[in-house]
Scaffold this motif. Structure first.
Motif, PDB file in Angstrom:
ATOM      1  N   TRP A   1       0.807  -1.214   0.000  1.00 44.60           N
ATOM      2  CA  TRP A   1       0.000   0.000   0.000  1.00 44.60           C
ATOM      3  C   TRP A   1       0.843   1.268   0.000  1.00 44.60           C
ATOM      4  O   TRP A   1       0.348   2.348  -0.312  1.00 44.60           O
ATOM      5  CB  TRP A   1      -0.959  -0.005   1.199  1.00 44.60           C
TER       6      TRP A   1
ATOM      7  N   CYS B   1     -12.726   0.461  -3.806  1.00 44.09           N
ATOM      8  CA  CYS B   1     -12.178  -0.890  -3.759  1.00 44.09           C
ATOM      9  C   CYS B   1     -13.243  -1.926  -4.085  1.00 44.09           C
ATOM     10  O   CYS B   1     -14.444  -1.662  -4.017  1.00 44.09           O
ATOM     11  CB  CYS B   1     -11.609  -1.189  -2.370  1.00 44.09           C
TER      12      CYS B   1
ATOM     13  N   TRP C   1     -16.470   0.503  -1.023  1.00 40.55           N
ATOM     14  CA  TRP C   1     -16.008  -0.886  -1.109  1.00 40.55           C
ATOM     15  C   TRP C   1     -17.168  -1.756  -1.589  1.00 40.55           C
ATOM     16  O   TRP C   1     -17.972  -2.228  -0.807  1.00 40.55           O
ATOM     17  CB  TRP C   1     -15.516  -1.320   0.260  1.00 40.55           C
TER      18      TRP C   1
ATOM     19  N   LEU D   1      -5.517  -3.088   3.928  1.00 44.70           N
ATOM     20  CA  LEU D   1      -6.107  -1.783   3.619  1.00 44.70           C
ATOM     21  C   LEU D   1      -6.394  -0.972   4.869  1.00 44.70           C
ATOM     22  O   LEU D   1      -6.015   0.201   4.964  1.00 44.70           O
ATOM     23  CB  LEU D   1      -7.388  -1.965   2.803  1.00 44.70           C
TER      24      LEU D   1
ATOM     25  N   GLN E   1      -9.346  -7.144   0.277  1.00 40.92           N
ATOM     26  CA  GLN E   1      -8.204  -6.228   0.368  1.00 40.92           C
ATOM     27  C   GLN E   1      -7.434  -6.539   1.644  1.00 40.92           C
ATOM     28  O   GLN E   1      -7.970  -6.414   2.740  1.00 40.92           O
ATOM     29  CB  GLN E   1      -8.680  -4.770   0.372  1.00 40.92           C
TER      30      GLN E   1
ATOM     31  N   TYR F   1      -3.390   0.408   6.492  1.00 40.59           N
ATOM     32  CA  TYR F   1      -2.815   1.517   5.734  1.00 40.59           C
ATOM     33  C   TYR F   1      -3.610   2.807   5.948  1.00 40.59           C
ATOM     34  O   TYR F   1      -3.027   3.894   6.069  1.00 40.59           O
ATOM     35  CB  TYR F   1      -2.772   1.181   4.243  1.00 40.59           C
TER      36      TYR F   1
END
Length: 232
Positions: A24, A38, A60, A45, A42, A48
């Motif tokens: 990331w 997104c 998402w 994520l 993931q 991050y």
């Protein structure tokens, strides 16, 4: 797995495909980045996002992660397909959450203020019952049902200040129970049927109401509502 704008320096949003990023930190140079779109699974994520406070929007859809913990992020707006999601842990910064897909009753949503200051958007009800996400202080709910039991709104969210129902030619039962939502300030209703003027709350019951918008209703019901709330 990663889609960027042509001018990456000014990129404000990024699309990430299913498991599209393993590192990331590739996004670290995008100083203007404020939104992520997104899909699928993931990994890493949410960890991050804790390091990027300027990212305030997360979309998402679909989402195949079962637990979404954004409690330590600065995500303010979350749009998510919850068909496969079991639990969402929101951040203190969260102002709105949009739920798409199959919204099941076992979905758990955690919010530090039990929903106070939060707007909940439910794109489509799985049944006529509005899910109880244990957010008793929820401030704002917006729903698009084909059928809805109004009593389930009151039972789950007794402290609402904003109620919006886009009926999509929907039918409401137990509409009279909405009269107990005495803290309501804003009500918007459209294409929602199945109740009479007698069941519609009075100005004394919705004493704090400041804004009332209605559309697509029979003439008799509309006239009654306008007369009752003519002072706002």
């Amino acid at each position: 797995g990663l889609k960027l704008d042509n001018d990456t320096i000014k990129t404000r949003s990024v699309e990430v495909e299913d498991n599209g990023i393993q590192d990331w930190s590739l996004l670290d140079n995008l100083g203007c980045l404020s939104r992520l779109d997104c899909e699928g699974t993931q990994y890493g994520l949410t960890d991050y996002l804790q390091t990027r406070q300027m990212i305030t929007e997360l979309n998402w859809q679909p989402c195949t992660n079962e637990i979404i913990d954004i409690s330590k992020t600065n995500i303010q707006e979350l749009r998510i397909d919850v068909t496969n999601v079991k639990e969402i842990i929101l951040s203190q910064a969260n102002k709105s959450i949009f739920l798409y897909g199959f919204i099941h009753n076992n979905l758990k949503i955690t919010h530090n203020n039990n929903g106070e200051g939060l707007s909940l958007y439910i794109h489509k009800l799985a049944t006529e019952n509005v899910p109880n996400f244990n957010l008793p202080n929820l401030s704002d709910i917006r729903i698009k049902p084909t059928k809805i039991d109004a009593k389930t709104i009151v039972d789950a969210y007794p402290n609402l200040k904003t109620l919006v129902i886009w009926g999509d030619m929907g039918v409401a039962t137990n509409f009279e129970h909405l009269s107990s939502l005495s803290q309501l300030k804003v009500v918007q209703l459209s294409e929602l049927f199945g109740f009479t003027a007698k069941a519609f709350p009075t100005k004394k019951q919705w004493v704090n109401l400041e804004t009332l918008n209605i559309s697509t209703y029979p003439k008799e019901l509309t006239q009654h509502i306008i007369q009752e709330f003519s002072s706002i």
